[in-house]
Design an enzyme around this catalytic site. Sequence first.
Site, PDB file in Angstrom:
ATOM      1  N   SER A 164      44.924  40.664  44.870  1.00 61.48           N
ATOM      2  CA  SER A 164      46.200  40.257  45.463  1.00 61.48           C
ATOM      3  C   SER A 164      47.224  41.384  45.509  1.00 61.48           C
ATOM      4  CB  SER A 164      46.729  39.004  44.770  1.00 61.48           C
ATOM      5  OG  SER A 164      47.039  39.223  43.439  1.00 61.48           O
TER       6      SER A 164
ATOM      7  N   ASP B 148      46.006  52.550  54.421  1.00 67.04           N
ATOM      8  CA  ASP B 148      46.234  52.499  55.868  1.00 67.04           C
ATOM      9  C   ASP B 148      47.128  53.641  56.345  1.00 67.04           C
ATOM     10  OD1 ASP B 148      44.648  50.319  56.122  1.00 67.04           O
ATOM     11  OD2 ASP B 148      46.224  48.909  56.693  1.00 67.04           O
TER      12      ASP B 148
ATOM     13  N   LYS C 243      41.442  38.763  47.433  1.00 72.64           N
ATOM     14  CA  LYS C 243      42.392  37.645  47.374  1.00 72.64           C
ATOM     15  C   LYS C 243      43.521  37.953  48.347  1.00 72.64           C
ATOM     16  CE  LYS C 243      44.912  34.208  45.881  1.00 72.64           C
ATOM     17  NZ  LYS C 243      46.093  34.548  46.694  1.00 72.64           N
TER      18      LYS C 243
END
Length: 448
Positions: free
Chosen positions: A301, A312, A326
């Site tokens: 998470s 990214d 998650k």
Amino acid sequence: MIRKASLLLAGAALGAIVAVTFTQTQFLAGSSANAASADTYRELNLFGDVFERIRADYVETPDENALIESAINGMLAGLDPHSSYLSPKNFKDMQVQTSGKFGGLGIEVTMEDGVIKVVSPIDDTPAARAGILASDLIIALDGELIEGLSLNEAVEKMRGPINTPITLTIKRENVDKPFEVELTREEITIHSVRSREEEDVGYVRISSFNEQTFDGLKEAIDEINEKIGKAKVKGYIIDLRNNPGGLLDQAIAVSDAFLDRGEIVSTRSRHAEETQRYNAHSGDLAAGKPVIILVNGGSASASEIVAGALQDHRRATIIGTRSFGKGSVQTIIPLGANGALRLTTARYFTPSGTSIQAKGIDPDIEVIQELPPELAEAAGIEPRGEASLKGHLEGEDAAAGEEEESGSLAYVPSDPEDDKQLHYALDLLNGLQVNSEFPPDPSRGIPN
């Protein structure tokens, strides 16, 4: 209608709040649900009929509040593993725990097939010191079987006054017989950030995301820069292995600490107008120095938000094994004096628009931490990941045939000398190892 709610990202398979949960208060425009159909109202009448029959004819006088709470929990459990009802006491406990201090054993658990399963012990707590491992099954408490108890009921039994003992009966994969572990309850203070110097490299371990995490990170980097000398620091290793999650705003702040611009994360629900986007601000705590993030199957998470954002943007190189996967968001909806509802309301997406729900984040450089011989056959500490949880929310592109992925090993040696993933990262920063993924090429990142 404006309704006050809390945005929540549950930790790895986090069905109970024994260790760390995280909330960020915000206001959500309430959208009225479509009117229920006549069939739905007939089903609700059926529920009322069954309830009345139980009240009138059950062999013993039932606890009506318990009946209703069980019905609510059953309804929510049928949605996904992370939606649940919080009684007034559990809701209050959750609010206390986000401060990073609570009483208990220091163990993150979930319920799977009616058994309590350990997600991860928290660093420097009774559970960690006693050798409790991820994926251990807790089958009894003080000699009483857990079977038949809800997750919240089992958690309640594990809590208690500080300095009082409790005995857990543990079943471990590949160990023939269950065994007992006696623990003493303590006040659990989550020091979520620890750091040290590895010659000219700064090492920062983030074990969870609570209210002190960003401040702890800043203090850690300042201390590293002072001890090594800011100009001499070759780079930083941010260790997120076995980090089950934490406060959303802290995950955003930690990501922002290494980014000058661009999106960090977005959350998207079934209602397009409720999409939220969180962006970075100018300023890089690492002053452009190389950053490596360590992840494994216990990184979930909030940890995945940080790893996904820096991956990214090509700000950090991710090393280790696939994360837990998650990728859903839970909203805490207060119910006045009746506690609160924890409801899955959205998925979160990395800056490139990727949902990691039931997939996880793949590292840029896979480095597998092998179990030592004495644990290889007995530990059973490999989590199965979000994709293996019964009733889990499907990935965003599941209908298009997107493949779900299982989790990876969640083992970190206690002795840094045996830590293969850490040593690989150190070798990269010290120039003793070469890999095309390090340092990352910013031109390959998403446009800012």
